[in-house]
Write a protein that holds these residues in place. Sequence first.
Motif, PDB file in Angstrom:
ATOM      1  N   VAL A  45       0.803  -1.226   0.000  1.00  0.00           N
ATOM      2  CA  VAL A  45       0.000   0.000   0.000  1.00  0.00           C
ATOM      3  C   VAL A  45       0.832   1.270   0.000  1.00  0.00           C
ATOM      4  CG1 VAL A  45      -1.977  -1.081   1.096  1.00  0.00           C
ATOM      5  CG2 VAL A  45      -0.169  -0.157   2.522  1.00  0.00           C
ATOM      6  N   GLU A  46       2.175   1.153  -0.085  1.00  0.00           N
ATOM      7  CA  GLU A  46       3.008   2.349  -0.038  1.00  0.00           C
ATOM      8  C   GLU A  46       2.821   3.184  -1.303  1.00  0.00           C
ATOM      9  OE1 GLU A  46       4.069  -0.649   0.891  1.00  0.00           O
ATOM     10  OE2 GLU A  46       4.324  -0.195   3.025  1.00  0.00           O
ATOM     11  N   LYS A  47       2.899   4.515  -1.145  1.00  0.00           N
ATOM     12  CA  LYS A  47       2.737   5.422  -2.288  1.00  0.00           C
ATOM     13  C   LYS A  47       3.678   6.599  -2.124  1.00  0.00           C
ATOM     14  CE  LYS A  47      -2.274   4.898  -2.395  1.00  0.00           C
ATOM     15  NZ  LYS A  47      -2.937   5.250  -1.143  1.00  0.00           N
ATOM     16  N   VAL A  48       4.232   7.060  -3.235  1.00  0.00           N
ATOM     17  CA  VAL A  48       5.025   8.294  -3.188  1.00  0.00           C
ATOM     18  C   VAL A  48       4.424   9.293  -4.180  1.00  0.00           C
ATOM     19  CG1 VAL A  48       7.197   7.241  -2.441  1.00  0.00           C
ATOM     20  CG2 VAL A  48       6.660   7.365  -4.868  1.00  0.00           C
ATOM     21  N   PRO A  49       4.662  10.611  -3.971  1.00  0.00           N
ATOM     22  CA  PRO A  49       4.166  11.611  -4.907  1.00  0.00           C
ATOM     23  C   PRO A  49       4.789  11.426  -6.304  1.00  0.00           C
ATOM     24  CG  PRO A  49       4.794  12.640  -2.837  1.00  0.00           C
ATOM     25  CD  PRO A  49       5.274  11.222  -2.778  1.00  0.00           C
ATOM     26  N   PRO A  63       0.435  11.456  -3.491  1.00  0.00           N
ATOM     27  CA  PRO A  63       1.051  10.137  -3.570  1.00  0.00           C
ATOM     28  C   PRO A  63       0.127   9.128  -4.250  1.00  0.00           C
ATOM     29  CG  PRO A  63       1.354  11.052  -1.387  1.00  0.00           C
ATOM     30  CD  PRO A  63       0.512  12.021  -2.141  1.00  0.00           C
ATOM     31  N   HIS A  85      -1.725  -3.577   9.703  1.00  0.00           N
ATOM     32  CA  HIS A  85      -0.718  -4.602   9.397  1.00  0.00           C
ATOM     33  C   HIS A  85      -0.440  -5.501  10.590  1.00  0.00           C
ATOM     34  CE1 HIS A  85       0.059  -3.085   5.536  1.00  0.00           C
ATOM     35  NE2 HIS A  85       0.708  -1.995   5.903  1.00  0.00           N
ATOM     36  N   HIS A  93       7.568  17.263  -0.483  1.00  0.00           N
ATOM     37  CA  HIS A  93       6.748  16.861  -1.628  1.00  0.00           C
ATOM     38  C   HIS A  93       5.339  16.477  -1.200  1.00  0.00           C
ATOM     39  CE1 HIS A  93      10.340  15.872  -4.458  1.00  0.00           C
ATOM     40  NE2 HIS A  93      10.094  17.161  -4.346  1.00  0.00           N
ATOM     41  N   ARG A  94       5.223  15.736  -0.088  1.00  0.00           N
ATOM     42  CA  ARG A  94       3.898  15.306   0.351  1.00  0.00           C
ATOM     43  C   ARG A  94       3.064  16.516   0.795  1.00  0.00           C
ATOM     44  NH1 ARG A  94       3.349   9.635   1.020  1.00  0.00           N
ATOM     45  NH2 ARG A  94       5.319   8.627   0.453  1.00  0.00           N
ATOM     46  N   ALA A 135       1.938  18.387  -2.309  1.00  0.00           N
ATOM     47  CA  ALA A 135       0.902  17.628  -3.008  1.00  0.00           C
ATOM     48  C   ALA A 135      -0.435  17.784  -2.287  1.00  0.00           C
ATOM     49  CB  ALA A 135       1.284  16.157  -3.080  1.00  0.00           C
TER      50      ALA A 135
END
Lengths: 354, 86
Positions: free
Chosen positions: A311-315, A335, B35, B76-77, B80
């Motif tokens: 489930v990891e996400k980056v922009p 992301p 998890h 960046h996050r 965004a």
Amino acid sequence: MGVEYTSVQWNRQKRFYDFALAGGVGAFLLLFGVISKLLFPLITDEILLIRAFGAAAFVLLHVILCIGPLCRLNRRFLPLLYNRRHAGVTMAFLSLVHAVLVIITYHAGGDTNPILSIFKGSPLVGSVAGVPFQPFGFIALVILMLMAATSHDFWLANLSAPVWKSLHMLVYAAYGLLVLHVTFGVLQAEVSPIYVAITALGLVIVLGLHLTAAFKEVALDRSCNDTPGNDGFVDACALADIPEKRARIICLSGERVAIFKYDGKVSAVSNVCQHQNGPLGEGRILDGCITCPWHGYQYLPDTGASPPPFVEKVPTFNVRVKRGRVFVHPKPNPPGTRAEPGVIPVEKIELQTA
Amino acid sequence: MIAQGILLMTGGYLMCGLVFAIPFALVGVGKIDPHAAHGSWGFRLLIIPGTMFFWPLLAYRWIKGVHEPPAEVNPHRCAARKGAQQ
Ligand code: HEM
Ligand code: FES
């Protein structure tokens, strides 16, 4: 990246490194014991064990501290980084054994609480009177325990990577304290200047490697041009500067961006891996995914998302390819958002492969 | 005196953490991080020392009913997120 947490995610490579680690530590302790017995035949077993475990931990700490900058300077050291965590926990364990042995030998059994006794003057004959070197060791030990206790990925995710990384940056404080611990303690008790020389050499190596790696990084960030053109896109680099299935790293919006070239396309993602903030742009495209060089987390280049079930996400960043150059829009997409890859004109691909 | 007091308080804090760690490792951890819901026994044992340090934070998240680890903050996050709100 685990879907469910387990205690240790072992695989062949990690087993091999753990084996080497255990063997190395065992050999060091044995060698240290034999040499000490030969040089100082009157040494008691307690003091021998105290010194052996303290020295093993301190040497292993040097190795651990050198892995980071070595990887920045040369990619061949990356497997060590992948396996660094177990070395850290081993080092904390060796320190704990050292400290417990000291407390049992010197501090327990008296009227004062053993922990308070550590702070109340040094029981070592021969060390320069009044220099309290043991509190330095104690504070360092607390830091090392805190790091070992939070070494599982669960803590990384739940404390969030930047907080976790700051916590683990305390290792440098621990290292400084331990240099003091060793300098004020043993070095003053020992007559031989060789201990001073070895500790100083260790310090020079650790500092030297860190400074060299840091200068390399600063030079990279300085070399970035991030003024956008009329369309808002920044002229990032020449297409030919990016090796196939690899990336070129530039600096945009206050952080590094990795621009990948693969299968006739170009995609840009934030350089910061969601796991431990490893440099994605120093990784490669494997099986169609950007693969982090540190621990192998994977992301699809166009969406910045890990393939399911992860489930990891980056922009991501919007890209264009024009006249052999790559243009990147400095505004990151949320992301996991798909950005249309820049398409390399066919004649360019033929030219490059020719 | 003062040193003794600090030592006692630190000990008390860690003991509270140990007591909290038992229900947390068994149940709570799966509530605040999906998890961990089916995490192995080794994993549950391994998080006990860290829980002794960070128990107030974890207790807060458990009580508040937080179901996901926090999203990471970096330039960046943030940029965004700002862009998405506009
Ligand atoms: C509660 C914490 C600690 C206490 C009370 C403590 C105490 C001591 C004492 C009394 C000595 C002198 C031993 C002797 O020569 O008879 C010593 C040496 C030493 N300690 Fe510690 N220490 C602590 C933590 C640490 C930690 C965390 C490290 C980590 C790496 C460390 C590394 C060393 C080293 C390298 C030596 C020199 C060993 C040698 O002679 O080669 N100590 N410590
Ligand atoms: S930092 Fe661990 S995989 Fe990227």
